[in-house]
Write an enzyme that holds these catalytic residues in place. Sequence first.
Site, PDB file in Angstrom:
ATOM      1  N   LYS A   1       0.848  -1.191   0.000  1.00 46.94           N
ATOM      2  CA  LYS A   1       0.000   0.000   0.000  1.00 46.94           C
ATOM      3  C   LYS A   1       0.887   1.246   0.000  1.00 46.94           C
ATOM      4  O   LYS A   1       1.872   1.320   0.743  1.00 46.94           O
ATOM      5  CB  LYS A   1      -0.904  -0.020   1.235  1.00 46.94           C
ATOM      6  CG  LYS A   1      -1.821   1.189   1.409  1.00 46.94           C
ATOM      7  CD  LYS A   1      -1.225   2.253   2.307  1.00 46.94           C
ATOM      8  CE  LYS A   1      -0.945   1.762   3.708  1.00 46.94           C
ATOM      9  NZ  LYS A   1      -0.278   2.836   4.538  1.00 46.94           N
TER      10      LYS A   1
ATOM     11  N   PRO B   1       9.746  -5.065   3.041  1.00 45.68           N
ATOM     12  CA  PRO B   1      10.407  -4.704   4.295  1.00 45.68           C
ATOM     13  C   PRO B   1       9.385  -4.408   5.380  1.00 45.68           C
ATOM     14  O   PRO B   1       8.235  -4.043   5.110  1.00 45.68           O
ATOM     15  CB  PRO B   1      11.229  -3.462   3.926  1.00 45.68           C
ATOM     16  CG  PRO B   1      10.706  -2.995   2.620  1.00 45.68           C
ATOM     17  CD  PRO B   1      10.062  -4.136   1.943  1.00 45.68           C
TER      18      PRO B   1
ATOM     19  N   ALA C   1       7.978  -2.492   8.935  1.00 46.39           N
ATOM     20  CA  ALA C   1       7.940  -1.114   9.458  1.00 46.39           C
ATOM     21  C   ALA C   1       8.387  -0.142   8.382  1.00 46.39           C
ATOM     22  O   ALA C   1       9.227   0.725   8.591  1.00 46.39           O
ATOM     23  CB  ALA C   1       8.817  -0.975  10.713  1.00 46.39           C
ATOM     24  N   ALA C   2       7.754  -0.309   7.207  1.00 45.62           N
ATOM     25  CA  ALA C   2       8.218   0.389   6.016  1.00 45.62           C
ATOM     26  C   ALA C   2       7.209   1.368   5.437  1.00 45.62           C
ATOM     27  O   ALA C   2       7.464   1.979   4.396  1.00 45.62           O
ATOM     28  CB  ALA C   2       8.589  -0.630   4.938  1.00 45.62           C
ATOM     29  N   GLY C   3       6.033   1.531   6.073  1.00 52.54           N
ATOM     30  CA  GLY C   3       5.036   2.440   5.531  1.00 52.54           C
ATOM     31  C   GLY C   3       4.290   1.888   4.343  1.00 52.54           C
ATOM     32  O   GLY C   3       3.667   2.644   3.593  1.00 52.54           O
ATOM     33  N   LEU C   4       4.313   0.567   4.166  1.00 54.93           N
ATOM     34  CA  LEU C   4       3.668  -0.068   3.014  1.00 54.93           C
ATOM     35  C   LEU C   4       2.466  -0.919   3.408  1.00 54.93           C
ATOM     36  O   LEU C   4       1.927  -1.651   2.569  1.00 54.93           O
ATOM     37  CB  LEU C   4       4.690  -0.939   2.260  1.00 54.93           C
ATOM     38  CG  LEU C   4       5.871  -0.188   1.657  1.00 54.93           C
ATOM     39  CD1 LEU C   4       6.880  -1.166   1.055  1.00 54.93           C
ATOM     40  CD2 LEU C   4       5.407   0.810   0.588  1.00 54.93           C
ATOM     41  N   GLY C   5       2.060  -0.847   4.665  1.00 50.17           N
ATOM     42  CA  GLY C   5       0.898  -1.602   5.103  1.00 50.17           C
ATOM     43  C   GLY C   5       1.075  -3.102   5.050  1.00 50.17           C
ATOM     44  O   GLY C   5       0.095  -3.844   4.937  1.00 50.17           O
TER      45      GLY C   5
ATOM     46  N   GLY D   1       1.810  -5.648   7.163  1.00 53.20           N
ATOM     47  CA  GLY D   1       1.112  -6.519   8.093  1.00 53.20           C
ATOM     48  C   GLY D   1      -0.385  -6.541   7.845  1.00 53.20           C
ATOM     49  O   GLY D   1      -1.024  -7.600   7.881  1.00 53.20           O
TER      50      GLY D   1
ATOM     51  N   ASP E   1      -5.990   0.549   9.312  1.00 51.69           N
ATOM     52  CA  ASP E   1      -5.820   0.422   7.864  1.00 51.69           C
ATOM     53  C   ASP E   1      -6.125  -0.995   7.370  1.00 51.69           C
ATOM     54  O   ASP E   1      -5.885  -1.317   6.212  1.00 51.69           O
ATOM     55  CB  ASP E   1      -4.425   0.859   7.420  1.00 51.69           C
ATOM     56  CG  ASP E   1      -3.311   0.043   8.058  1.00 51.69           C
ATOM     57  OD1 ASP E   1      -3.608  -0.772   8.948  1.00 51.69           O
ATOM     58  OD2 ASP E   1      -2.147   0.231   7.670  1.00 51.69           O
TER      59      ASP E   1
END
Length: 288
Positions: free
Chosen positions: A11, A97, A99-103, A105, A139
Amino acid sequence: MPLRTALAPAKVNLFLHVGPLQPDGYHPLVSLVAFADIGDRLSATPADRLSLTVDGAFAGALEGEADNLVLRVLRRLGEAAGCGEPPLAIRLDKRLPVAAGLGGGSADAGAALKLARDALCLALDEGDLARIAGGVGADGPMCLYARAAWAEGRGERLTFEPSLPRLPALLVNPGVASPTGAVYRAFDAGPPSAADRPAPPSDWSPGAVLDWLGEQRNDLQAVAVALQPRIGEALAEVAALPGARLVRMSGSGATVFALFDSQSAATAAAATLRGRRPGWWIAPTILA
């Protein structure tokens, strides 16, 4: 039942406007989110009990995690369906990766929900699954639907945006984590911002959308860079690539993205940057 597989797409927050902390402990936000054609990969097979195996390039970042989001959301699914824990063996190929800001999890959880529903033939629609996903993260619903959308409130109020064109992009992570909690605490210590919703572009052609996005912002970017200066290095490196039209951080970081006029330009930029930064995660993609 045969093996079932699903993509959990990355994301990307094309912009992220964040308001001040509210009494309920959340921040109001407005974002236009898009989803990549790359992400983690999940599979499900019948088993005697629920289990999760994690492998892939970024599996090590999840070692020692007491209760993965995938397991939590599947237990909630079993409760909602009245069938107990889904008897499935889930394999997570962790390609994004952490904790990457890509949602990542939340995307994994959303993909797992759909896999389990289909594997067990549960009479649940996407609205039912979205309510379950929302119970483990704001999210969760957007990552379950994995469709371009305006996200408001805590991120749970979604308005799908079918007009968003396909956007050639480059995702870059400089090999550092950017924990959401720390970024928001730093944000709260600074001057207040506003979760303003910009008027949509009058023209949804790719070039016009790129120009319109350039007028927006990510309110978490400055504080994330202050906490992790390598995010700033990544922003500068990506901005210097030929053809990069817009460069911004996604979510609370640490991944940054660049938008291009063509897929070939994004692919060429990826090759250039890999030569300069061989230790970084660099992935050309299409956002839609």
